[in-house]
Scaffold this active site. Structure first.
Site, PDB file in Angstrom:
ATOM      1  N   LYS A  52     -23.957  29.451 -74.748  1.00  0.00           N
ATOM      2  CA  LYS A  52     -23.050  28.509 -73.984  1.00  0.00           C
ATOM      3  C   LYS A  52     -22.002  27.807 -74.522  1.00  0.00           C
ATOM      4  CE  LYS A  52     -26.521  28.478 -70.310  1.00  0.00           C
ATOM      5  NZ  LYS A  52     -27.291  27.644 -69.853  1.00  0.00           N
ATOM      6  N   GLN A  96     -30.151  21.867 -70.012  1.00  0.00           N
ATOM      7  CA  GLN A  96     -30.856  23.223 -70.108  1.00  0.00           C
ATOM      8  C   GLN A  96     -32.317  23.229 -69.682  1.00  0.00           C
ATOM      9  OE1 GLN A  96     -29.383  26.128 -71.246  1.00  0.00           O
ATOM     10  NE2 GLN A  96     -31.215  27.048 -70.621  1.00  0.00           N
ATOM     11  N   ASP A 119     -23.954  24.484 -62.919  1.00  0.00           N
ATOM     12  CA  ASP A 119     -25.072  25.030 -62.723  1.00  0.00           C
ATOM     13  C   ASP A 119     -25.231  25.370 -61.144  1.00  0.00           C
ATOM     14  OD1 ASP A 119     -26.221  26.512 -64.737  1.00  0.00           O
ATOM     15  OD2 ASP A 119     -27.488  24.804 -65.358  1.00  0.00           O
TER      16      ASP A 119
END
Ligand code: NAP
Length: 284
Positions: A52, A96, A119
Site C-alpha cells: 500500500k 490493517q 477501506d
C-alpha cells in the site's frame, strides 16, 4: 480456453488515472494523504502494508505508517486514530486487519472518521453501499467490478452467484452486482446443492478462502469466473478456483496471482483520491 483477465494491467490503468488526477490536485496545492496503521508483526499484514505504501508513492500520495507493538492497548490505538481523524493533511486512515485478539476490531473501525474510512468498512459506509449512494467503494468488490467493466462484461440481467458472505467481500460484492442490475444469489457454508446453484451462474464470484474449491463441474459452459481467493497450497499462492480445469470451460477467468489481488490496492488509491477531493470540496 477462457480469456485471462489481467488484473495487473487494469490495476496499472487505475493507478495511472489516479496519478494523473493527483498531478492536477498538486497544482492546486493539494496532496492526498493516507495513514496506515499496523499493530503487531503479522508477516502477511506487513506485506500488504508495504504494498500500500509503495502504491501511494507510485500515484504521488503522501503516506505515513504507524507500526505499533502487538501489546498496544485499545486506548493507545484510539488515541492514534483520534489525532489522524483531526489532521487536515490526512485524507484516508486505514487500520490493517486482522488486529491482535485483545483489540476490538469493530470499535476500532467505527472510531475512524467515516469520511476518512477509505477501506469502506465502517457501519456508515457499509450502509451507504447498501443504499447505492456511496463515496467510498469497498476495495476488493469494487476491483472486481472494475475488471468486469474493463473487459466489457455486462452484468445487467445476468445470473450472478457469489460464494461467500463476509462483510469485506461477499456481502458488498453482491450489492455492487445488484446495483448493476444483476440477479444475485449469495451462497455460504450452509447452502444446499451448491453445485446446482453455481452451475446457473453467468458470472460466478468465488470468495470462499479454500484452495481450488470451485471445480469445472460447478461451472456453466461460457461463464465468467472471478476468483477472489488467496490461499497457500504447497507453499504457493492459489485461488478458490481450480484454474486449469475451469479455464477450459469459462469464457473469462481471473488468475491467482495477477487477477483480483492487484485491483484491491488500485481501488484503495481511488478511494483516497476521492476523500482528498471531498475534503477540499472538489466535486467530480
Ligand atoms: P471469510 O470471511 O472466511 O468468508 C468465507 C466465506 O465462504 C463465508 O461466508 C463462508 O460461509 C463461505 N464458505 C466457507 N466454506 C464454504 C463452503 N463449503 N461452501 C460455501 N461457502 C463456504 O473470507 P473472506 O475474508 O471473504 O475472504 C475470502 C477469500 O478471499 C480468502 O481467500 C481471502 O484471502 C481472499 N481475499 C482476497 C482479497 C484480495 O485482495 N484479492 C481481499 C480479501 C479477501 P459462512 O458465512 O457460512 O461461514
Amino acid at each position: 480456453m477462457a480469456t485471462i483477465i489481467d488484473g495487473k494491467l487494469v490495476s496499472a490503468a487505475v493507478k495511472k488515472s489516479v496519478a494523473d488526477e493527483v498531478n492536477v490536485l498538486k497544482e492546486k496545492g493539494i496532496t492526498p494523504g493516507l495513514a496506515v496503521i499496523i499493530v503487531g508483526d503479522d508477516p502477511a499484514s506487513r506485506v500488504y502494508v508495504n504494498n500500500k505504501k509503495k502504491a501511494c508513492a507510485e500515484v504521488g500520495f503522501y503516506s505515513e505508517e504507524y507500526a505499533l507493538p502487538a501489546d498496544t492497548t485499545m486506548q493507545e490505538l484510539l488515541e492514534v486514530i483520534d489525532v489522524l481523524n483531526k489532521r487536515v493533511d490526512i485524507n484516508g486512515i486505514l487500520c490493517q486487519l486482522p488486529l491482535p485478539k485483545h483489540l476490538d476490531e469493530k470499535a476500532v473501525i467505527d472510531y475512524i472518521d467515516s469520511k476518512k474510512d477509505v477501506d469502506a468498512f465502517s457501519p456508515v459506509n457499509v450502509g451507504k453501499i447498501m443504499i447505492g449512494d456511496y463515496d467510498f467503494l469497498p476495495c476488493t468488490p469494487a476491483g472486481v467490478m472494475e475488471l468486469l467493466s474493463y473487459y466489457n462484461i455486462e452484468v445487467e440481467g445476468k445470473e450472478c452467484v457469489v460464494i461467500g458472505r463476509s462483510n469485506i467481500v461477499g456481502k458488498p460484492m453482491s450489492m455492487l452486482l445488484l446495483h448493476k442490475n444483476g440477479t444475485v444469489t449469495v451462497c455460504h457454508s450452509r447452502t444446499k446443492n451448491l453445485k446446482e446453484v453455481t452451475s446457473r451462474a453467468d458470472i460466478l464470484v468465488a470468495a470462499v478462502g479454500k484452495a481450488e474449491f470451485v471445480t469445472a463441474d460447478m461451472v456453466k459452459q461460457g461463464a465468467v469466473v472471478i476468483d477472489v481467493g488467496m490461499n497457500r497450497k504447497d507453499g504457493k499462492l492459489c485461488g478458490d478456483v481450480k484454474f486449469d480445469e475451469v479455464s477450459e470451460k469459462a469464457s473469462f477467468i481471473t488468475p491467482v496471482p495477477g487477477g483480483v489481488g492487484p485491483m484491491t490496492i488500485g481501488m484503495l488509491m481511488k478511494n483516497t483520491l476521492k476523500a482528498a477531493k471531498l475534503h477540499n470540496n472538489i466535486i467530480d
